[in-house]
Scaffold this motif. Structure first.
Motif, mmCIF file in Angstrom:
data_model
loop_
_atom_site.group_PDB
_atom_site.id
_atom_site.type_symbol
_atom_site.label_atom_id
_atom_site.label_comp_id
_atom_site.label_asym_id
_atom_site.label_seq_id
_atom_site.Cartn_x
_atom_site.Cartn_y
_atom_site.Cartn_z
ATOM 1 N N PRO A 78 0.803 -1.229 0.000
ATOM 2 C CA PRO A 78 0.000 0.000 0.000
ATOM 3 C C PRO A 78 0.837 1.280 0.000
ATOM 4 C CG PRO A 78 -0.846 -1.548 1.629
ATOM 5 C CD PRO A 78 0.445 -2.119 1.112
ATOM 6 N N SER A 134 -8.346 6.855 -0.049
ATOM 7 C CA SER A 134 -8.310 5.416 0.245
ATOM 8 C C SER A 134 -6.874 4.896 0.222
ATOM 9 C CB SER A 134 -9.196 4.631 -0.735
ATOM 10 O OG SER A 134 -8.621 4.588 -2.027
ATOM 11 N N ASP A 138 -5.113 3.238 3.406
ATOM 12 C CA ASP A 138 -4.550 1.882 3.295
ATOM 13 C C ASP A 138 -3.072 1.843 3.665
ATOM 14 O OD1 ASP A 138 -7.033 1.047 2.449
ATOM 15 O OD2 ASP A 138 -6.459 0.807 0.337
#
Length: 185
Positions: A78, A134, A138
């Motif tokens: 991520p 997002s 993450d």
């Protein structure tokens, strides 16, 4: 030609012409000529040019975000996905015919006079910002980083569109990496 085929042909022509030449410089007759769809059919599908512009932006939004997501999500870590956004921007900026961000360009041409266009542009930018949020989440990074990354990406898009260079993506990537490293992770 059935309506779905005619619609796609009209949108293909609109995308090429609107993005390549600008919305105001392209008339419905230009779309007719490039698409092979009769003027009567065009106006049945899109009673006003503004509706065609909004449909073009909506379709381009889906494709643009799908391409970005597919490229970024090739990275399993991520923390590598955020810099990957800027790598993808560099690839996009290098494409033949790149003329900057279609939504920024459209807003510049019509945002003050077309609520439909302004709404579509805002929706696209909000979706991009949400995607960045997002990625930040993450990666376990603080939420306020989202706005900073968003502005870096948007600035790179504008600058690349004006200069015709891919360098703004690399410069924005370096700035993003500095912002991430400043988080102490």
């Amino acid at each position: 030609m059935d309506s779905a085929v005619a619609r796609e042909k009209a949108l293909d022509a609109a995308e090429e012409l609107f993005y390549g030449r600008g919305i105001r410089s392209v008339g419905m007759d230009d779309i007719r000529g490039a698409s092979g769809v009769s003027l009567k059919r065009l106006y049945q599908l899109f009673p006003a040019k503004e509706q065609l512009v909004v449909a073009y932006l909506e379709r381009r939004d889906v494709r643009w975000r799908e391409r970005l997501t597919a490229s970024v999500e090739r990275h399993e870590d991520p923390r590598q996905r955020i810099p990957a956004v800027f790598d993808w921007l560099a690839e996009w900026f290098a494409e033949d015919g790149f003329r900057g961000c279609a939504w920024i360009n459209s807003y510049g041409e019509l945002g003050a006079t077309s609520e439909g266009v302004a709404t579509q542009v805002r929706a696209h930018k909000e979706a991009f910002r949400s995607y960045l949020a997002s990625l930040v989440s993450d990666a376990g990074l603080p939420g306020p980083l989202t706005g900073q990354l968003f502005l870096l990406a948007e600035g790179a898009m504008v600058t690349a569109g004006i200069t015709g260079s891919t360098h703004p993506a690399a410069e924005a990537r370096k700035a993003a990496e500095l912002l991430i490293s400043a988080q102490g992770h």
